[in-house]
Design a protein around this motif. Structure first.
Motif, PDB file in Angstrom:
ATOM      1  N   ARG A 289       0.835  -1.198   0.000  1.00  0.00           N
ATOM      2  CA  ARG A 289       0.000   0.000   0.000  1.00  0.00           C
ATOM      3  C   ARG A 289       0.876   1.257   0.000  1.00  0.00           C
ATOM      4  O   ARG A 289       1.883   1.337   0.694  1.00  0.00           O
ATOM      5  N   GLY A 290       0.472   2.215  -0.799  1.00  0.00           N
ATOM      6  CA  GLY A 290       1.189   3.476  -0.879  1.00  0.00           C
ATOM      7  C   GLY A 290       2.214   3.549  -1.982  1.00  0.00           C
ATOM      8  O   GLY A 290       2.703   4.638  -2.308  1.00  0.00           O
ATOM      9  N   GLN A 291       2.551   2.413  -2.588  1.00  0.00           N
ATOM     10  CA  GLN A 291       3.509   2.413  -3.690  1.00  0.00           C
ATOM     11  C   GLN A 291       2.802   2.719  -5.010  1.00  0.00           C
ATOM     12  O   GLN A 291       1.612   2.408  -5.183  1.00  0.00           O
ATOM     13  N   PRO A 292       3.508   3.317  -5.977  1.00  0.00           N
ATOM     14  CA  PRO A 292       2.867   3.664  -7.251  1.00  0.00           C
ATOM     15  C   PRO A 292       2.237   2.474  -7.976  1.00  0.00           C
ATOM     16  O   PRO A 292       1.263   2.652  -8.717  1.00  0.00           O
ATOM     17  N   LEU A 293       2.787   1.269  -7.771  1.00  0.00           N
ATOM     18  CA  LEU A 293       2.242   0.090  -8.445  1.00  0.00           C
ATOM     19  C   LEU A 293       1.196  -0.645  -7.603  1.00  0.00           C
ATOM     20  O   LEU A 293       0.738  -1.725  -8.008  1.00  0.00           O
ATOM     21  N   TYR A 294       0.796  -0.087  -6.472  1.00  0.00           N
ATOM     22  CA  TYR A 294      -0.129  -0.797  -5.593  1.00  0.00           C
ATOM     23  C   TYR A 294      -1.416  -1.166  -6.331  1.00  0.00           C
ATOM     24  O   TYR A 294      -2.094  -0.308  -6.892  1.00  0.00           O
ATOM     25  N   GLU A 295      -1.701  -2.449  -6.385  1.00  0.00           N
ATOM     26  CA  GLU A 295      -2.879  -3.010  -7.059  1.00  0.00           C
ATOM     27  C   GLU A 295      -2.972  -2.543  -8.515  1.00  0.00           C
ATOM     28  O   GLU A 295      -4.057  -2.387  -9.065  1.00  0.00           O
ATOM     29  N   SER A 296      -1.823  -2.338  -9.141  1.00  0.00           N
ATOM     30  CA  SER A 296      -1.808  -1.784 -10.507  1.00  0.00           C
ATOM     31  C   SER A 296      -0.763  -2.459 -11.382  1.00  0.00           C
ATOM     32  O   SER A 296      -0.100  -1.800 -12.194  1.00  0.00           O
ATOM     33  N   TYR A 297      -0.622  -3.760 -11.244  1.00  0.00           N
ATOM     34  CA  TYR A 297       0.436  -4.435 -12.004  1.00  0.00           C
ATOM     35  C   TYR A 297      -0.051  -5.757 -12.573  1.00  0.00           C
ATOM     36  O   TYR A 297      -0.734  -6.536 -11.900  1.00  0.00           O
ATOM     37  N   THR A 298       0.291  -5.978 -13.832  1.00  0.00           N
ATOM     38  CA  THR A 298       0.182  -7.303 -14.425  1.00  0.00           C
ATOM     39  C   THR A 298       1.294  -7.440 -15.452  1.00  0.00           C
ATOM     40  O   THR A 298       2.024  -6.481 -15.749  1.00  0.00           O
ATOM     41  N   VAL A 299       1.442  -8.635 -16.002  1.00  0.00           N
ATOM     42  CA  VAL A 299       2.524  -8.885 -16.950  1.00  0.00           C
ATOM     43  C   VAL A 299       2.020  -9.850 -18.013  1.00  0.00           C
ATOM     44  O   VAL A 299       1.252 -10.771 -17.717  1.00  0.00           O
ATOM     45  N   LYS A 300       2.423  -9.623 -19.260  1.00  0.00           N
ATOM     46  CA  LYS A 300       1.972 -10.431 -20.392  1.00  0.00           C
ATOM     47  C   LYS A 300       3.134 -10.697 -21.340  1.00  0.00           C
ATOM     48  O   LYS A 300       4.113  -9.940 -21.379  1.00  0.00           O
ATOM     49  N   PRO A 301       3.039 -11.759 -22.147  1.00  0.00           N
ATOM     50  CA  PRO A 301       4.000 -11.913 -23.242  1.00  0.00           C
ATOM     51  C   PRO A 301       3.859 -10.769 -24.245  1.00  0.00           C
ATOM     52  O   PRO A 301       2.828 -10.088 -24.293  1.00  0.00           O
ATOM     53  N   TYR A 302       4.882 -10.562 -25.027  1.00  0.00           N
ATOM     54  CA  TYR A 302       4.793  -9.570 -26.108  1.00  0.00           C
ATOM     55  C   TYR A 302       3.568  -9.888 -26.980  1.00  0.00           C
ATOM     56  O   TYR A 302       3.407 -11.032 -27.422  1.00  0.00           O
ATOM     57  N   PRO A 303       2.716  -8.926 -27.242  1.00  0.00           N
ATOM     58  CA  PRO A 303       1.576  -9.198 -28.129  1.00  0.00           C
ATOM     59  C   PRO A 303       2.052  -9.448 -29.563  1.00  0.00           C
ATOM     60  O   PRO A 303       3.047  -8.866 -30.016  1.00  0.00           O
ATOM     61  N   ALA A 304       1.357 -10.311 -30.257  1.00  0.00           N
ATOM     62  CA  ALA A 304       1.675 -10.589 -31.664  1.00  0.00           C
ATOM     63  C   ALA A 304       1.217  -9.403 -32.497  1.00  0.00           C
ATOM     64  O   ALA A 304       0.023  -9.147 -32.616  1.00  0.00           O
ATOM     65  N   LEU A 305       2.147  -8.667 -33.086  1.00  0.00           N
ATOM     66  CA  LEU A 305       1.823  -7.454 -33.841  1.00  0.00           C
ATOM     67  C   LEU A 305       1.856  -7.651 -35.347  1.00  0.00           C
ATOM     68  O   LEU A 305       1.221  -6.905 -36.087  1.00  0.00           O
ATOM     69  N   PHE A 306       2.602  -8.648 -35.809  1.00  0.00           N
ATOM     70  CA  PHE A 306       2.847  -8.775 -37.242  1.00  0.00           C
ATOM     71  C   PHE A 306       2.285 -10.067 -37.831  1.00  0.00           C
ATOM     72  O   PHE A 306       2.537 -10.381 -38.983  1.00  0.00           O
ATOM     73  N   GLY A 307       1.556 -10.808 -37.038  1.00  0.00           N
ATOM     74  CA  GLY A 307       1.003 -12.065 -37.514  1.00  0.00           C
ATOM     75  C   GLY A 307       0.342 -12.794 -36.368  1.00  0.00           C
ATOM     76  O   GLY A 307       0.445 -12.381 -35.209  1.00  0.00           O
ATOM     77  N   PRO A 308      -0.343 -13.892 -36.659  1.00  0.00           N
ATOM     78  CA  PRO A 308      -1.110 -14.584 -35.617  1.00  0.00           C
ATOM     79  C   PRO A 308      -0.275 -15.405 -34.654  1.00  0.00           C
ATOM     80  O   PRO A 308      -0.751 -15.788 -33.587  1.00  0.00           O
ATOM     81  N   LYS A 309       0.974 -15.708 -35.003  1.00  0.00           N
ATOM     82  CA  LYS A 309       1.800 -16.598 -34.189  1.00  0.00           C
ATOM     83  C   LYS A 309       2.443 -15.833 -33.044  1.00  0.00           C
ATOM     84  O   LYS A 309       3.371 -15.043 -33.248  1.00  0.00           O
ATOM     85  N   GLN A 310       1.940 -16.048 -31.817  1.00  0.00           N
ATOM     86  CA  GLN A 310       2.551 -15.407 -30.659  1.00  0.00           C
ATOM     87  C   GLN A 310       3.745 -16.233 -30.204  1.00  0.00           C
ATOM     88  O   GLN A 310       3.632 -17.421 -29.916  1.00  0.00           O
ATOM     89  N   THR A 311       4.880 -15.612 -30.155  1.00  0.00           N
ATOM     90  CA  THR A 311       6.093 -16.277 -29.730  1.00  0.00           C
ATOM     91  C   THR A 311       6.982 -15.257 -29.066  1.00  0.00           C
ATOM     92  O   THR A 311       6.578 -14.095 -28.861  1.00  0.00           O
ATOM     93  N   ALA A 312       8.166 -15.631 -28.715  1.00  0.00           N
ATOM     94  CA  ALA A 312       9.143 -14.708 -28.155  1.00  0.00           C
ATOM     95  C   ALA A 312      10.514 -15.336 -28.289  1.00  0.00           C
ATOM     96  O   ALA A 312      10.662 -16.562 -28.201  1.00  0.00           O
ATOM     97  N   TYR A 313      11.498 -14.492 -28.485  1.00  0.00           N
ATOM     98  CA  TYR A 313      12.873 -14.966 -28.398  1.00  0.00           C
ATOM     99  C   TYR A 313      13.159 -15.283 -26.936  1.00  0.00           C
ATOM    100  O   TYR A 313      12.900 -14.474 -26.040  1.00  0.00           O
ATOM    101  N   VAL A 314      13.674 -16.470 -26.678  1.00  0.00           N
ATOM    102  CA  VAL A 314      14.034 -16.854 -25.319  1.00  0.00           C
ATOM    103  C   VAL A 314      15.492 -17.298 -25.279  1.00  0.00           C
ATOM    104  O   VAL A 314      16.045 -17.793 -26.264  1.00  0.00           O
ATOM    105  N   ASP A 315      16.079 -17.080 -24.149  1.00  0.00           N
ATOM    106  CA  ASP A 315      17.377 -17.666 -23.814  1.00  0.00           C
ATOM    107  C   ASP A 315      17.147 -18.417 -22.502  1.00  0.00           C
ATOM    108  O   ASP A 315      16.000 -18.688 -22.140  1.00  0.00           O
ATOM    109  N   GLY A 316      18.177 -18.760 -21.813  1.00  0.00           N
ATOM    110  CA  GLY A 316      17.996 -19.446 -20.547  1.00  0.00           C
ATOM    111  C   GLY A 316      19.325 -19.766 -19.927  1.00  0.00           C
ATOM    112  O   GLY A 316      20.398 -19.517 -20.504  1.00  0.00           O
TER     113      GLY A 316
END
Length: 432
Positions: A289-316
């Motif tokens: 409570r009191g932080q700028p991100l309080y109850e205001s955060y989520t995270v998603k993969p990069y949206p597919a902008l150039f085609g239907p195939k959602q993917t991402a470059y990964v390393d590990g």
């Protein structure tokens, strides 16, 4: 006589019966925060804290094995090169999956398949993204520990202010045109840039964005392991989009990684293009409570902008085994250590990185961690570069350097891509 007696007692002690192997790791040194065999005093989901605790536990549960643990500064390759040059490499070492080809092609690491077989681990137990990162010519050259990638970290409070929320979910774009329209709408409503980016001294981020959206277009940009093709319509579309975002002031500028990471935390923009490892930090802020991100955060993969195939470059990260001579007892110790890490893949996935064991990725324990259901698909759809491509870190820096020049207007897009292609291919051509 006293010295001789002491030496004799030491020789007869249980320590002399223990099998020693050397394990080399990155992820920092935090012993002050992780007392021996105790829970962390703070940051229990941190990379250093989890790994330190795991190694302590392995030593406690395997008293017949003596782990000599070297903690080296990230990313650890200078130290590793010096150890190989001196003829004294560690037995087991953590490296990036993208670095495996550099060591595999020179015979500096050995397949881990025999060690996994001995431990009863089949490569089919790993996620598709994990297998891509460690398999070379049908042999596993590392135990995959995690996959990581760039994600969209989203300030849902600012998105709501901009009218870009549908219920509890952010409205994400599905094309470059939608992205620009939403970014303009966001800036007009909030007075803040839509994107938060690390643009100074962080060339890797540019390259990861390019790789992800080339993969989104199903572009084949490595025709073979020693030739990259970058001056293409697909690449020009991607760089053109990020340049327009920059030109219109829809992104932060002139921030390095620490500044951008803190800036998003402080509510300076809508979407931070940052790694999986930030989830825990931002989720903690969202619960405070009191932080700028309080109850205001989520995270998603990069949206597919150039085609239907959602993917991402990964390393590990992966654990590889050096080619040094070992006794049968030492090989047994290596196998047991790798099995232990495999068995505790869930514990490591608490860092925010994607799990590499399929059963963990499907488990309720993992999926019930914050935001994991939103990103777990990347353990299947994420893609590494072809496993034979060497010097991936150096290529990443070359491409990022040229993309920075294009996006900030120092070069034309076509010239920057041409130069990136030429420089990367020159590096690959001259590999020994």
């Amino acid at each position: 006589m006293g010295v001789c007696l002491a030496l004799g007692l030491a020789a007869c002690s249980p320590q002399g019966d223990r099998t020693q192997i050397t394990v080399q790791r990155i992820f920092g040194e935090c012993r002050a925060n992780v007392p021996k065999d105790q829970a962390p005093l703070r940051n229990p989901d941190g990379e250093c804290e989890i790994l330190t605790g795991l190694i302590d536990r392995f030593q406690r549960e395997n008293p017949d094995i003596d782990l000599k643990v070297n903690v080296v500064a990230w990313p650890g390759y200078d130290q590793l090169s010096a150890q190989y040059a001196a003829g004294d490499p560690p037995d087991v070492v953590s490296i990036h999956m993208s670095s495996i080809p550099d060591y595999q092609v020179r015979g500096l690491i050995v397949p881990v398949t025999p060690y996994l077989d001995k431990a009863g681990i089949d490569a089919g137990a790993f996620t598709p993204a994990a297998r891509q990162g460690v398999m070379v010519k049908d042999a596993a050259y590392g135990l995959p520990f995690d996959n990581w990638t760039q994600l969209w970290h989203i300030n849902t409070g600012l998105f709501r202010q901009a009218g870009l929320m549908r219920g509890s979910e952010p409205i994400l774009p599905h094309s470059p045109e939608e992205l620009l329209a939403q970014a303009r709408q966001f800036k007009q409503a909030t007075g803040k840039p839509y994107l938060v980016q690390s643009m100074i001294n962080e060339r890797a981020a540019y390259t990861r964005n390019l790789y992800t959206y080339l993969m989104n277009q199903q572009a084949v940009f490595f025709k073979n392991p020693k030739q990259i093709t970058l001056n293409t319509p697909e690449a020009r579309r991607i760089v053109g989009l990020f340049k327009q975002i920059y030109d219109e002031g829809l992104t932060t500028r002139d921030q390095d990684y620490p500044a951008a990471t803190q800036g998003f935390l402080n509510g300076q923009g809508g979407v931070y293009l940052g790694g999986t490892w930030l989830i825990g930090t931002y989720e903690n802020e969202a619960q405070t409570r009191g932080q700028p991100l309080y109850e205001s955060y989520t995270v998603k993969p990069y949206p597919a902008l150039f085609g239907p195939k959602q993917t991402a470059y990964v390393d590990g990260h992966a654990w590889v085994v050096s080619d040094r001579k070992r006794s049968a007892a030492q090989d047994e110790a290596v196998s047991r250590f790798l099995k232990f890490l495999y068995d505790h893949n869930y514990d490591w996935s608490r860092t925010g990185h994607l799990p590499t064991v399929q059963s963990v990725a499907e488990s309720d324990a993992y999926l019930n961690l914050p935001h994991r259901r939103d990103i777990v698909s990347l353990s299947h759809t994420g893609q590494t570069l072809p496993p034979e491509v060497q010097r991936q870190f150096a290529i990443q820096d070359i491409i990022g350097d040229e993309l920075f020049s294009a996006i900030t207007g120092h070069k034309t897009i076509e010239q920057a891509l041409t130069d990136a292609e030429r420089r990367a291919n020159d590096l690959l051509f001259h590999l020994l």
